[in-house]
Design an enzyme around this catalytic site. Sequence first.
Site, PDB file in Angstrom:
ATOM      1  N   SER A  54       0.822  -1.207   0.000  1.00 23.44           N
ATOM      2  CA  SER A  54       0.000   0.000   0.000  1.00 23.44           C
ATOM      3  C   SER A  54       0.862   1.266   0.000  1.00 23.44           C
ATOM      4  CB  SER A  54      -0.940  -0.036   1.210  1.00 23.44           C
ATOM      5  OG  SER A  54      -1.921   0.968   1.123  1.00 23.44           O
ATOM      6  N   ASP A  90      -5.975  -3.429  -2.041  1.00 16.17           N
ATOM      7  CA  ASP A  90      -4.897  -3.091  -1.109  1.00 16.17           C
ATOM      8  C   ASP A  90      -4.221  -4.349  -0.547  1.00 16.17           C
ATOM      9  OD1 ASP A  90      -3.548  -2.230   1.408  1.00 16.17           O
ATOM     10  OD2 ASP A  90      -4.444  -0.308   0.881  1.00 16.17           O
TER      11      ASP A  90
END
Length: 830
Positions: A42, A219
């Site tokens: 991320s 993510d």
Amino acid sequence: MQRLGLALSGGGFRAVLYHLGVVRFLRDAGLLSQVTHITSVSGGSVLAAHLVLNWDRYCGSDEEWQQVAEEILHLVQLDVRNRIVRRFPLASMANIGRRTLRMSTRRQYTRAGLLEQHYEKCLYGDTSLFNLPQRPQLYILATNLSEGSLCAFYRDGLLLLRRTPGRYDRFEKVRMGLATVPMAVAASSAFPGFFPPLELRNWEVGAKEGEFSRLSFTDGGIYDNIGLRMFHHIQQTSLSDAGAPDATDVLDPDAMAAALSSGAEMPENTAMRRLWEKLTALDPDITVAKSKREAQQYQRILIDNLGTIVRNDELYRDPVFHEIQLSNPRARALLDDINTSFDRLESSDQVWLNRQLIAAALERFTGKPCLRSGGDGFDGILVSDAGASFKVRGDGKAGGLFSTAMRSSDILMDRVNQLELESFRYTPGVLFFPITQVVQQTEDSHAPHPEIQHHASLIRTDMDAFSDLEVSALVQHGYCVARQACRERALLPPAEIPSGPPWNPVAARAMRKRTTAGSVALLSDPGTALQFARRLQQSSSRRILSTLLSFRDWPTYVWVPIVTLLMLTLPYLLYKSNRTATQRGYVLAAVAETSPLYRKILDLIQAGPIRTVEAVDFEEVTSMEDLNFDGFEVLSDDRIFDLRALVPNSSGQESKPYVHSRLRVRRTKVTDENPHLRFQIPSNDETLNYFCKTKSLRPRHRRMKLADGRYLWELDLDFSSVPLGDDAELVLEGLLISESSEQYADEGRFQFSLPADTGLAQIWMLMPENRNYENFEISGWPIDAPELAEPIDPTTKVELPIGSIATFQLINPRDHFRYECRWKWSGTAQ
């Protein structure tokens, strides 16, 4: 020289800045150049990709460092999230237009696609994954939403973790020559709740259709928010080293050279003898080289030739190597599997397995490790963890759709982070740099004030604009936490650990521009700590409306006129709508006053369907007189049948329609019998939920059980108080018998009958809810002869499918007739 792994956790732009401070410390301490592998998640992927692509500049001079750091700072202060919010409606309209023209939609016009565009423009350019350097190796982690597993974008394409029952977990390698770094980072940082999954198709990434059709990525923090689990896979699989061993892989050069040289004297069909034979086949003069060349040069020749053997030979096919005990269980499983299936290994798997075999053979002969096998390739793993402790929401209030999705993602990712920390916290060789750690100023006099560090760890993880104070606090906090961790674990000699003030990007920028750095540079000063801590406390909450528009961004000039127009016209439209609704209300109220039937219809529509009515009290009798309407005339029979509560017959639930009847009855003459008007209703029901509301007629109910087990119900009304020639309005309402309605998936039927000759019958039907109907038809037949059914053409008929209301009139309807309404449903229930 050490081999270090570096894991950069997720956490939005907060993580980017915290990791930047950690990386700066590693550079100042001379450790950054020893990093050979990087995993990122991320927000960590945003910095990691930029770090690897600009490796020489990050490891170079202070001036080069400041240049690349400014590129990162520009992104985190650009307000990426709101820039995407301002562009997304316009991009969506473009995609709608493409769909209208039967063209495929563009990924770049989605929220995740717009994020990818910002990464491309601000940091990476249109850079392919194959442009990533060989060292350090970068693995950009994402969650494969289609298969619920971990995946990693790397130099050669994509790694998909396959969970195979009864076997070891294995990464499947998909070559994607057209995949780019911005694409990979966008997939890794597509935070759920705000960004939808990034969908990639095989033709977009240059993959074969059989290997990759369409996958959705979200993510990486959903699966592993710290990136440490990937190092476990790297150390246990062929991912640890894609190339042949070199001089840095040799742990004991003298022992290795002695062991290989002794292979000439070993018996046939032994591993050391086989290795010596292969070495001499590559260089026949190698035996002469031992006596005529220096030992260091001789060892270099050996390792070069071993590299050739590792790349080109299939040692795992040779039975002499099958007897070697491999400590790595995955290597053992791969060796057994490949010799059972006789499939050919991929080049990287072959290199890794050959290295495992050679390293194990040398260790078995010498009694100590001489060569890195690939599974022990790291002297340490540094984990920069920017995940803050979970925030407990004290108000306990439920949120809306957006806030609930965001909160659910926070809970999920926090739980995953806890499990990962519990699994790897005490792993040997792993050093954590947690953002939640507070470095006391008694241990580091240059560290920011503890209260500033505390609030810096709680800064939001959004991708909006970060202020100079937030930037400075996070970077310096990361620098000092990394320094303190290295001191406590003695990763470096004390003399080699930088002891000066942590790098301050805001002060460095001011120095470059020859402006005043301001008070932001003095975060360690107790005198200003309270002021800065209060400002950082406000940084923990998300900022949405206050930063939604920016006059530095061109879409604002599109939305401001639209918003202004809406603000000016919306009150007028609301006023106009309210005025129209009020006028319509007056009209409806006036119409309702003209007829009690209309008032009842409006009341039913507003109140909703009636499902229950109390049963009436009745008298049990053994006989009833035949019906006789002599002396009475039914002038009109107005009825409302409410079918909205009905359910399909196939559902197994019992349902009855509600009916409201208004009969106007005239007493025409005085009869010899009592002045009573009686109605009779046959039914299967033991109770009657149908009663008379005209109490002046003193209604009485009777029940008689019939021979077939059914019941005959009678309503007796006393008209003795009604003068001859006068009219009386009779109001009846309740639930009808269940046989009167049949509802199916594709059609509906409803039957009713009129008890006496009537001059005019007005029928209103409130149709079942959330269904539109069509082909509304009416038929009728004598009660005792249903085979004589014929279509009925009413005097008037009005169908309102949108409102699910039907009404019709019958003039002089036939006596002793049963009528049926039938219709088709024009679609499924809404």
